[in-house]
Design a protein around this motif. Structure first.
Motif, PDB file in Angstrom:
ATOM      1  N   GLU A 151       0.824  -1.206   0.000  1.00 54.04           N
ATOM      2  CA  GLU A 151       0.000   0.000   0.000  1.00 54.04           C
ATOM      3  C   GLU A 151       0.862   1.262   0.000  1.00 54.04           C
ATOM      4  N   CYS A 152       1.901   1.251   0.809  1.00 52.43           N
ATOM      5  CA  CYS A 152       2.806   2.409   0.865  1.00 52.43           C
ATOM      6  C   CYS A 152       3.516   2.606  -0.468  1.00 52.43           C
ATOM      7  N   ALA A 153       3.938   1.519  -1.093  1.00 52.15           N
ATOM      8  CA  ALA A 153       4.595   1.618  -2.402  1.00 52.15           C
ATOM      9  C   ALA A 153       3.624   2.159  -3.447  1.00 52.15           C
ATOM     10  N   THR A 154       2.378   1.724  -3.402  1.00 52.39           N
ATOM     11  CA  THR A 154       1.369   2.225  -4.341  1.00 52.39           C
ATOM     12  C   THR A 154       1.166   3.713  -4.145  1.00 52.39           C
ATOM     13  N   TYR A 155       1.100   4.147  -2.883  1.00 53.98           N
ATOM     14  CA  TYR A 155       0.952   5.577  -2.612  1.00 53.98           C
ATOM     15  C   TYR A 155       2.159   6.345  -3.158  1.00 53.98           C
ATOM     16  N   PHE A 183     -13.550  -3.148   2.253  1.00 53.48           N
ATOM     17  CA  PHE A 183     -12.463  -4.069   2.580  1.00 53.48           C
ATOM     18  C   PHE A 183     -12.581  -4.713   3.960  1.00 53.48           C
ATOM     19  N   GLY A 184     -13.631  -4.437   4.688  1.00 49.83           N
ATOM     20  CA  GLY A 184     -13.781  -5.013   6.026  1.00 49.83           C
ATOM     21  C   GLY A 184     -12.739  -4.467   6.986  1.00 49.83           C
ATOM     22  N   ARG A 185     -12.147  -5.355   7.747  1.00 53.04           N
ATOM     23  CA  ARG A 185     -11.154  -4.944   8.752  1.00 53.04           C
ATOM     24  C   ARG A 185      -9.782  -4.665   8.155  1.00 53.04           C
ATOM     25  N   GLY A 186      -9.614  -4.892   6.872  1.00 49.96           N
ATOM     26  CA  GLY A 186      -8.349  -4.554   6.234  1.00 49.96           C
ATOM     27  C   GLY A 186      -7.393  -5.716   6.213  1.00 49.96           C
ATOM     28  N   PRO A 187      -6.142  -5.429   6.041  1.00 49.78           N
ATOM     29  CA  PRO A 187      -5.518  -4.122   6.194  1.00 49.78           C
ATOM     30  C   PRO A 187      -5.677  -3.267   4.934  1.00 49.78           C
ATOM     31  N   TYR A 188      -5.691  -1.982   5.159  1.00 46.13           N
ATOM     32  CA  TYR A 188      -5.695  -0.994   4.096  1.00 46.13           C
ATOM     33  C   TYR A 188      -5.078   0.270   4.653  1.00 46.13           C
ATOM     34  N   LEU A 189      -4.663   1.131   3.739  1.00 41.48           N
ATOM     35  CA  LEU A 189      -4.021   2.384   4.121  1.00 41.48           C
ATOM     36  C   LEU A 189      -4.979   3.524   3.833  1.00 41.48           C
ATOM     37  N   ILE A 190      -5.167   4.382   4.814  1.00 37.54           N
ATOM     38  CA  ILE A 190      -5.884   5.639   4.613  1.00 37.54           C
ATOM     39  C   ILE A 190      -4.845   6.726   4.846  1.00 37.54           C
ATOM     40  N   GLU A 191      -4.577   7.482   3.798  1.00 37.28           N
ATOM     41  CA  GLU A 191      -3.484   8.452   3.844  1.00 37.28           C
ATOM     42  C   GLU A 191      -3.998   9.847   3.518  1.00 37.28           C
ATOM     43  N   GLU A 192      -3.595  10.828   4.325  1.00 37.78           N
ATOM     44  CA  GLU A 192      -3.870  12.213   3.982  1.00 37.78           C
ATOM     45  C   GLU A 192      -2.849  12.625   2.932  1.00 37.78           C
ATOM     46  N   ILE A 193      -3.319  13.028   1.780  1.00 42.75           N
ATOM     47  CA  ILE A 193      -2.453  13.315   0.644  1.00 42.75           C
ATOM     48  C   ILE A 193      -1.597  14.542   0.931  1.00 42.75           C
ATOM     49  N   GLY A 194      -0.287  14.343   0.817  1.00 45.06           N
ATOM     50  CA  GLY A 194       0.658  15.425   1.020  1.00 45.06           C
ATOM     51  C   GLY A 194       1.229  15.499   2.418  1.00 45.06           C
ATOM     52  N   ARG A 195       0.800  14.653   3.312  1.00 46.54           N
ATOM     53  CA  ARG A 195       1.306  14.652   4.686  1.00 46.54           C
ATOM     54  C   ARG A 195       2.073  13.354   4.939  1.00 46.54           C
ATOM     55  N   ASP A 196       3.231  13.464   5.573  1.00 45.97           N
ATOM     56  CA  ASP A 196       4.032  12.283   5.884  1.00 45.97           C
ATOM     57  C   ASP A 196       3.742  11.804   7.301  1.00 45.97           C
ATOM     58  N   TYR A 197       3.564  10.511   7.430  1.00 39.00           N
ATOM     59  CA  TYR A 197       3.306   9.884   8.725  1.00 39.00           C
ATOM     60  C   TYR A 197       4.368   8.845   8.993  1.00 39.00           C
TER      61      TYR A 197
END
Length: 80
Positions: free
Chosen positions: A7-11, A52-66
């Motif tokens: 997911e991180c690589a896709t982002y 996707f149910g319980r996931g895992p999945y990534l929810i990312e705020e675009i432009g912010r690094d976490y």
């Protein structure tokens, strides 16, 4: 966290386009699948849980690094 590597690589692969078109919005990514871009975290989380149910999945705020990135279902206890 290895569970979100894909997911991180896709982002990251799509970061420039996402930041140019949707800064400050929220994106949901499961594997290499984008669900959609949303205005708020809550809407993104609700839609991700429905799709996707319980996931895992990534929810990312675009432009912010976490750091560290955790599955959103773990961080926020998303209910199905």
């Amino acid at each position: 966290m290895a569970i979100l590597d894909r997911e991180c690589a896709t982002y990251e692969d799509n970061r420039a386009e996402l930041e140019a078109k949707h800064p400050g919005k929220w994106v949901v990514i499961c594997g290499d699948t984008f669900l959609e871009v949303y205005d708020t975290f809550q809407i993104a989380a609700d839609q991700a849980a429905q799709k996707f149910g319980r996931g895992p999945y990534l929810i990312e705020e675009i432009g912010r690094d976490y750091e560290p990135r955790l599955p959103s279902s773990v961080m926020y206890g998303t209910k199905v």
